[in-house]
Design an enzyme around this catalytic site. Structure first.
Site, PDB file in Angstrom:
ATOM      1  N   HIS A   4      47.432   0.646  81.554  1.00 36.60           N
ATOM      2  CA  HIS A   4      48.168   1.585  80.981  1.00 36.60           C
ATOM      3  C   HIS A   4      46.943   3.121  81.455  1.00 36.60           C
ATOM      4  O   HIS A   4      46.472   3.469  80.440  1.00 36.60           O
ATOM      5  CB  HIS A   4      48.378   1.505  79.711  1.00 36.60           C
ATOM      6  CG  HIS A   4      49.559   2.716  79.060  1.00 36.60           C
ATOM      7  ND1 HIS A   4      49.447   3.813  79.891  1.00 36.60           N
ATOM      8  CD2 HIS A   4      49.885   2.737  77.924  1.00 36.60           C
ATOM      9  CE1 HIS A   4      50.199   4.430  79.074  1.00 36.60           C
ATOM     10  NE2 HIS A   4      50.592   3.967  78.038  1.00 36.60           N
ATOM     11  N   ARG A  32      57.180   8.645  73.882  1.00 41.75           N
ATOM     12  CA  ARG A  32      55.991   9.339  73.874  1.00 41.75           C
ATOM     13  C   ARG A  32      55.357   9.316  75.327  1.00 41.75           C
ATOM     14  O   ARG A  32      55.105  10.415  75.746  1.00 41.75           O
ATOM     15  CB  ARG A  32      54.989   9.250  72.902  1.00 41.75           C
ATOM     16  CG  ARG A  32      53.929   7.859  73.197  1.00 41.75           C
ATOM     17  CD  ARG A  32      53.472   7.845  71.691  1.00 41.75           C
ATOM     18  NE  ARG A  32      54.290   7.446  70.922  1.00 41.75           N
ATOM     19  CZ  ARG A  32      54.124   7.738  69.383  1.00 41.75           C
ATOM     20  NH1 ARG A  32      52.987   8.305  69.249  1.00 41.75           N
ATOM     21  NH2 ARG A  32      55.182   7.369  68.655  1.00 41.75           N
ATOM     22  N   THR A  33      55.421   8.205  75.939  1.00 35.24           N
ATOM     23  CA  THR A  33      54.747   8.372  77.458  1.00 35.24           C
ATOM     24  C   THR A  33      55.866   9.121  78.480  1.00 35.24           C
ATOM     25  O   THR A  33      55.302  10.008  78.891  1.00 35.24           O
ATOM     26  CB  THR A  33      54.239   7.042  77.889  1.00 35.24           C
ATOM     27  OG1 THR A  33      53.657   6.331  76.754  1.00 35.24           O
ATOM     28  CG2 THR A  33      53.614   7.105  79.044  1.00 35.24           C
ATOM     29  N   ARG A  51      56.915   3.046  84.798  1.00 39.82           N
ATOM     30  CA  ARG A  51      56.730   2.043  83.598  1.00 39.82           C
ATOM     31  C   ARG A  51      57.655   0.765  83.931  1.00 39.82           C
ATOM     32  O   ARG A  51      58.799   0.853  83.858  1.00 39.82           O
ATOM     33  CB  ARG A  51      56.973   2.335  82.210  1.00 39.82           C
ATOM     34  CG  ARG A  51      56.858   1.405  81.042  1.00 39.82           C
ATOM     35  CD  ARG A  51      56.805   1.749  79.467  1.00 39.82           C
ATOM     36  NE  ARG A  51      55.355   2.650  79.448  1.00 39.82           N
ATOM     37  CZ  ARG A  51      54.872   2.827  78.355  1.00 39.82           C
ATOM     38  NH1 ARG A  51      55.483   2.612  77.186  1.00 39.82           N
ATOM     39  NH2 ARG A  51      53.839   3.254  78.306  1.00 39.82           N
ATOM     40  N   LYS A  79      72.522  -4.211  88.039  1.00 36.89           N
ATOM     41  CA  LYS A  79      73.559  -4.843  89.057  1.00 36.89           C
ATOM     42  C   LYS A  79      72.988  -5.758  90.068  1.00 36.89           C
ATOM     43  O   LYS A  79      73.706  -6.082  91.120  1.00 36.89           O
ATOM     44  CB  LYS A  79      74.137  -3.587  89.687  1.00 36.89           C
ATOM     45  CG  LYS A  79      74.820  -2.577  89.038  1.00 36.89           C
ATOM     46  CD  LYS A  79      75.475  -1.581  89.936  1.00 36.89           C
ATOM     47  CE  LYS A  79      76.371  -0.700  89.169  1.00 36.89           C
ATOM     48  NZ  LYS A  79      76.841   0.563  90.033  1.00 36.89           N
TER      49      LYS A  79
END
Lengths: 312, 312, 312
Positions: free
Chosen positions: B136, B58-59, B108, B86
């Protein structure tokens, strides 16, 4: 005639007139895809969310390209990255998505009826891109568009569909669509793969020998054997399946000389269809894919309720 | 007043005036999302990279829709497909991304402080979409926007936040934002989930009984129990948690009659919130999601330094 | 001069004039990426499909940003979600994608020759974004663009390339590109990592001691040790590799004082390149990434056959 459906949940709720309008609209959109500049402003400023809770490449790609060519903003969700894994209910996921004000949610889901469940609960349009073993309406519509292109009409055609009838959402949508448009549907598959009583749907006959089904057919549609969707016990072996239910140049001669061969893809070459047929002169398989973009443009346009196809 | 921040790393560095400006800007953007054509040219020709090194639907969706509605080009990176696997350092990944000349990186990341680390090292704007258990900010801002819409003001409100206070970046950002705007914050959760000394932040009081925290509250914000983010030993059982720290119609009566109920989603129905409350008349949960798009449009616009909201 | 290639399958089929034209075009596109509005309408209405059947972040990101800044519609496919897993042949997947009328398919594939195989079978343009251990043409072109920027020319330069020569598509494309433009290529790597007879390509010399290769070089290009692409037996240990084939401030002094240091990324700091060098004044590593977007814009533009760079 105006389109009166807010959602495309399946073929079952559509009338012959609805199907006709969708096919005619798709015909008019098809030309855009061969232009040098493949883009019209029809859905500019609309947001389309492609929510594929079941893996798919070509259907998602086809819907995404359709949306972009209509100038919509398209955003993708796939099952693996979805909040579904965090234990949220499908309804909550959908209502959260809806709160971001999309105009259309295109949904593929492993559970039959998921799109209907959502359509009852959210305010935006829902387009079913395949729900469990239930319906796959855009696939049936692109199939009809392709048949109509090659045969001029759907009325009175003999259409043979061969394979796993029981577990196929493609065949279910095609039965509704073809019979509604006046075609006769013949189904063939191993006894374990044909649901009893399906002939009661009307204009549908059932055969257990592929040869009987395709005898004098105008259209032969082969279904994909979906290893991932069924228990192994339904099939003794792929070789045996190919021998009795695979389409090859020999048994194809039973159909009408100008019969067309269809497959929803992805094909298992050498299983349900031989490469000679898949690549042969009667195959229209890539026309189906091409028409898929046009049909999806038509569906997105029609459910959006945008007034006219202005500025094209 | 001009916005003087190049990055949005958290609420902590923002003044009350900054927050006010963001909320006012979001209010003005909100209307766009209900238009027929949900698109303005504000960020045309800007490149926004949504780098989600931690799973999110959703974000990411909210930021992507926000960017597209402002006409920016948006590109996504997710952790699983990233070069991070990697063995490249986060700084190298970020500097490589930056060399492609994005205007904004929305990030994020599972590690607290990752956005700040990058902001010190790259030239473009960084917007924190959640870093570990730290902040947040866009979530707190959409929460404030929603509260202000329903209550008219933030000043003097009694806001109860219930759940796992220790591990929640949502609550940390909300404490900063709410206290800065003059609200009083009451925290409640099991003893294992409330960090000692948190009341020293000012305008924050701690309760261990949910009923004490929500008594006469204007706002009740329930936090998600994040099974994936904590060791099982903090909770004896979900049933016991629901009994003592879940919001239900009965204990909600302790709050003011016009109290609103909030949840950052995704909800665990029957655990931290009962369905009666989640779907009840006091819930504003989907307003939060709706406002999320507007707040993110405001953040992307403000950090971009684009001069005016012309041509809207 | 007009570009006469429909596909970019590798450097091998390109003439010096082709390479010159690509680099000149990229130079002219580079400026767009530093504009305030990083977008030109050159490929508006074109559909580009980024089909990455092998994991990649930066190359996909670079191609996607390049396409979007040219106003093309870009759509992504990744290997994990692809129909490939359903047992479809690569050709069928590609022909299906092609039936949706893309203008360009950018493909990365684990098998050498996959892009060539497709170019023979589909009607649209194919751009190779890396095929097995074969070629990675856009990487070599961005390397040449970067060298030319710093050295003014390619002709007569001494370019040392160090690492796993055998398994690197980057080095193969660079050997073709550099020698075609008149540079001298020196290769160095452990005996197990240099294919015998490679010096027969012309203007290529082979060394087994890194110090001999970089002596008086104008350019030192370090290759990534790709743990994921080779059996462990080729390397006794990473520490030993770093000691004999890693670039550090000490052995770098053997090169010309104004030599530039390159790396295709992602870097294994402390293995093939020390952080002192990677972050040092001679490194042009992020210029490579920056030029990557410009080179890919040039490739997409040139294969598209669009007449002119109008309206920029």
């Amino acid at each position: 005639m105006a389109f009166r459906h807010k959602h495309i949940l399946g073929i079952e709720p559509l009338s012959a007139e609805d199907i006709q309008l969708i096919l005619d609209t798709a015909d008019s959109f098809k030309e855009i895809n061969s232009r040098d500049i493949k883009k019209v402003p029809t859905l500019r400023g609309k947001t389309i969310i492609n929510a594929f809770f079941e893996a798919s490449t070509r259907t998602r790609l086809s819907f995404e390209i359709a949306g972009k060519r209509l100038s919509a903003d398209t955003v993708n969700i796939s099952g693996s990255t979805s909040s579904v894994v965090k234990g949220e209910t499908l309804e909550d996921t959908a209502r959260n998505i809806e709160a971001m004000s999309p105009d259309i949610i295109v949904i593929r889901h492993g559970h039959s009826g998921a799109p209907h469940y959502l359509a009852d609960r959210v305010g935006c349009s829902i387009v079913n891109a395949g729900d469990g073993a239930h319906e796959h309406p855009s696939q049936a519509l692109l199939d009809l568009m392709t048949i109509r292109e090659h045969k001029g009409t759907l009325k009175g055609l003999e259409v043979a569909i061969v394979g796993d009838i029981t577990h196929s959402r493609v065949v279910r949508s095609n039965i509704y669509a073809l019979t509604r448009m006046g075609a006769n549907v013949r189904l063939a598959g191993p006894g374990t793969m044909v649901p009893p009583g399906i002939e009661r749907l009307g204009n549908v006959s059932v055969f257990h020998d592929l040869r009987d089904a395709i005898q004098d057919a105008d259209v032969v549609m082969m279904l994909r054997i979906q290893m991932e969707r069924q228990s192994k016990t339904l099939l003794p072996s792929l070789r045996e399946y190919a021998r009795f239910y695979g389409l090859n140049p020999l048994n194809l001669t039973l159909a009408k000389p100008d019969a067309i061969v269809m497959h929803p893809g992805p094909m298992n070459r050498g299983v349900e269809i031989s490469s000679y047929v898949a690549d042969g002169p009667q195959n229209v398989i890539l026309n189906q894919v091409e028409n898929g973009v046009a049909v999806r443009m038509a569906l997105l346009y029609l459910v959006s309720g945008v007034d006219s196809m202005q500025d094209q």
